[in-house]
Design a protein around this motif. Structure first.
Motif, mmCIF file in Angstrom:
data_model
loop_
_atom_site.group_PDB
_atom_site.id
_atom_site.type_symbol
_atom_site.label_atom_id
_atom_site.label_comp_id
_atom_site.label_asym_id
_atom_site.label_seq_id
_atom_site.Cartn_x
_atom_site.Cartn_y
_atom_site.Cartn_z
ATOM 1 N N TYR A 22 0.806 -1.216 0.000
ATOM 2 C CA TYR A 22 0.000 0.000 0.000
ATOM 3 C C TYR A 22 0.844 1.274 0.000
ATOM 4 O O TYR A 22 0.422 2.315 0.503
ATOM 5 N N LYS A 23 2.005 1.179 -0.610
ATOM 6 C CA LYS A 23 2.848 2.351 -0.813
ATOM 7 C C LYS A 23 2.507 2.962 -2.170
ATOM 8 O O LYS A 23 2.389 2.243 -3.167
ATOM 9 N N ASP A 60 -9.573 -0.731 2.371
ATOM 10 C CA ASP A 60 -9.149 0.214 3.414
ATOM 11 C C ASP A 60 -7.693 0.612 3.247
ATOM 12 O O ASP A 60 -7.321 1.776 3.453
ATOM 13 N N GLY A 61 -6.842 -0.362 2.871
ATOM 14 C CA GLY A 61 -5.435 -0.050 2.668
ATOM 15 C C GLY A 61 -5.237 0.933 1.522
ATOM 16 O O GLY A 61 -4.436 1.878 1.622
ATOM 17 N N VAL A 62 -5.979 0.748 0.432
ATOM 18 C CA VAL A 62 -5.871 1.665 -0.703
ATOM 19 C C VAL A 62 -6.437 3.034 -0.335
ATOM 20 O O VAL A 62 -5.863 4.075 -0.684
ATOM 21 N N GLN A 63 -7.530 3.046 0.404
ATOM 22 C CA GLN A 63 -8.121 4.324 0.798
ATOM 23 C C GLN A 63 -7.198 5.093 1.729
ATOM 24 O O GLN A 63 -7.047 6.319 1.597
ATOM 25 N N ARG A 64 -6.569 4.400 2.688
ATOM 26 C CA ARG A 64 -5.627 5.084 3.590
ATOM 27 C C ARG A 64 -4.465 5.695 2.816
ATOM 28 O O ARG A 64 -3.948 6.754 3.196
ATOM 29 N N ALA A 65 -4.057 5.028 1.739
ATOM 30 C CA ALA A 65 -2.968 5.547 0.906
ATOM 31 C C ALA A 65 -3.457 6.611 -0.068
ATOM 32 O O ALA A 65 -2.701 7.057 -0.932
ATOM 33 N N ARG A 66 -4.727 7.002 0.063
ATOM 34 C CA ARG A 66 -5.343 8.025 -0.781
ATOM 35 C C ARG A 66 -5.418 7.588 -2.242
ATOM 36 O O ARG A 66 -5.296 8.394 -3.153
ATOM 37 N N GLY A 67 -5.649 6.288 -2.411
ATOM 38 C CA GLY A 67 -5.822 5.756 -3.748
ATOM 39 C C GLY A 67 -7.209 5.990 -4.300
ATOM 40 O O GLY A 67 -7.436 5.895 -5.507
ATOM 41 N N PHE A 68 -8.190 6.267 -3.425
ATOM 42 C CA PHE A 68 -9.511 6.766 -3.793
ATOM 43 C C PHE A 68 -10.076 7.439 -2.559
ATOM 44 O O PHE A 68 -9.518 7.320 -1.449
ATOM 45 N N SER A 69 -11.163 8.157 -2.712
ATOM 46 C CA SER A 69 -11.747 8.852 -1.566
ATOM 47 C C SER A 69 -13.253 8.673 -1.571
ATOM 48 O O SER A 69 -13.871 8.328 -2.590
ATOM 49 N N THR A 70 -13.853 8.887 -0.399
ATOM 50 C CA THR A 70 -15.298 8.911 -0.245
ATOM 51 C C THR A 70 -15.683 10.297 0.262
ATOM 52 O O THR A 70 -14.856 10.992 0.852
#
Length: 501
Positions: A249-250, A302-312
């Motif tokens: 998730y980097k 969740d891992g991708v979202q924490r890395a700002r890979g998408f947003s809600t």
């Protein structure tokens, strides 16, 4: 079904769940859905009767594919027709009637349409139409215009829009990856194409329908090793590439991730088919995920979202919509089907798993009635099509129809040595219920009385009295409920977790 007595018989299939991971909080509500475009869109003479049956069976939502090439003009043309205004749903070159009829029928029966805004598009929607494939690199800007037209036309009756269908499958989106010439080394392409589609569709739909939920994903549950250009991508790898992160998730900002801009989504859709595995059997591959792997899927999101890979919009974890799920049966398919009694049991277990997960908002049964079997060769190819219906092609119900209307499950592992009885009476409303156990003499003895919630869900946790058969019976007055009758009641032996588990 005629009324019989104030104490009406309601025996529902009692199924045993094994190896279930505990969930802290159950979902506040899981809407029950159906997807069967074969009937709804392509059998208009049958659709009114069938949609009414959906309503009677407690179905709340209907997933409907709004296929770009099915309504836009110039399907085989490499250039967009002159004078066509793709964002205007009233452009006379659009052909909406069959969708208008289907969506109108769904809404008239009090059901919620979930619209899958998807390709393939007309050939002119491809960024490289000279290749002759409408699936190849759909143009995101043109897709945004199409999404605008859909939301403007149906925004008054629909509020949920799925973006594309199974973009990790080459049947829907190409290329899946690009490969080094003379090598089996490939890198993903489809997730980046898909990100552009979502980034175009999200604001377009929200401008046309401010109250909309724009839901990304709709991924198939399995893929293949990345060794060829159009081998399907594994779903969890697809999600990471969609968010431009690596396996840890980097963030990645090279190659197709250079200048990365994340997509915004209101939810994530997924098709957690298990094929011939039980709902409690995890996928064999790390980056595949079926319904037993919802925690793994959510951890990836969740891992991708924490890395700002998408947003809600709120920053909260994205809710999950299981917009296609089912088991094919044998008969008719002896290769990819399971016995019909097992289909019924496993669909009920899946309904319980969805209810148990606090992030699941939708569970869509695919499909209502088997498609015709089509022979396109020998062996497995003799049974092309999909046969996961609650009814055979001839209209005869499978055992799963009764289980679908009134699922009943005993979870004897999550809370061992206690048992959680769970069920739902559909259509949902509050009911009085007697939970019963069959005595050695054969008589049914009431062991608990309870009231379901307003969605018809019953939950009772208790010490299991021991080996035996269990059922529930409604005790509503006859004027409030027709009898719910099934004949299958299974004997269950409680399981115990071993210390190592």
């Amino acid at each position: 079904m005629p009324l019989r007595s104030a104490f009406s018989l309601a025996a529902a299939l009692l199924a045993l769940l094994a190896c279930l991971a505990p969930a802290a909080v159950a979902s506040p509500q899981v809407k029950v859905g159906i997807a069967d475009d074969g009937i709804l869109l392509h059998s208009p003479e049958r659709a009114p009767e069938v949609v009414a049956a959906w309503k009677a069976a407690g179905i709340e939502s209907v997933r409907i594919q709004v296929r770009w090439a099915g309504v836009a003009p110039g399907e085989l043309s490499p250039t967009m027709p002159l004078g066509f205004h793709p964002s205007d749903p009233d452009d006379p070159q659009y052909s909406w009637k069959y969708l208008d009829d289907a969506i109108g029928l769904v809404v008239a029966n009090g059901l919620n349409p979930i619209l899958t805004v998807t390709g393939s598009g007309p050939l002119w929607s491809s960024r490289v139409p000279s290749l002759g494939s409408p699936r190849y690199m759909p143009d995101a800007a043109k897709f945004g215009e199409f999404a605008t037209a859909v939301a403007r036309r149906y925004g008054r009756v629909a509020s949920q829009y799925l973006i594309w269908n199974e973009p990790n499958q080459p049947l829907w989106l190409q290329p899946q990856q690009e490969c080094v010439t003379g090598s089996r080394k490939c890198s993903p392409v489809a997730p980046h194409t898909y990100r552009a589609l979502v980034r175009a569709a999200y604001p377009a739909i929200h401008r046309a329908d401010p109250g909309a939920q724009v839901i990304a994903g709709t991924l198939a549950p399995r893929g293949a090793d990345p060794t060829q250009r159009n081998r399907p991508l594994r779903p969890l790898a697809f999600i990471r590439a969609f968010g431009c992160v690596d396996e840890k998730y980097k963030p990645i900002r090279t190659g197709r991730c250079r200048g990365f801009q994340p997509a915004r989504i209101d939810g994530f859709a997924y098709h957690p088919h298990s094929i011939k595995a039980s709902p409690s059997t995890p996928s064999a591959r790390t980056d595949d995920a079926n319904i037993a792997d919802l925690r793994k899927l959510e951890d990836t999101l969740d891992g991708v979202q924490r890395a700002r890979g998408f947003s809600t919009p709120t920053g909260a974890h994205t809710p999950l919509h299981l917009t296609e799920f089912g088991y094919q049966t044998s008969p008719p398919d002896p290769y990819d089907g399971i016995p019909v009694a097992r289909q019924s049991r496993w669909l009920q277990e899946a309904a319980y798993i969805a209810w148990r997960d606090p992030r699941v908002r939708t569970l869509v049964q695919y499909e209502w009635q088997d498609e015709p079997t089509k022979s396109v060769g020998s062996g497995r190819k003799k049974y092309a099509g999909w046969q996961s219906g609650l009814f055979y092609k001839n209209g005869k119900p499978k055992p799963s129809f009764a289980g679908f209307r009134h699922p009943f499950v005993a979870d004897v592992t999550t809370l061992a040595p206690r048992v959680r009885f769970w069920g739902q009476i559909r259509p949902g409303r509050s009911h009085r219920v007697a939970l019963q156990r069959r005595s050695p003499s054969g008589a049914w003895v009431t062991i608990a009385r309870l009231t379901t919630d307003t969605r018809g869900v019953l939950v009772k946790t208790m010490t299991l009295p021991g080996r035996g058969a269990y059922r529930y019976r409604t005790t509503d007055a006859p004027s409030l409920l027709e009898p719910v009758v099934t004949s299958d009641v299974l004997t269950v032996t409680p399981l115990r977790r071993s210390p190592s588990r």
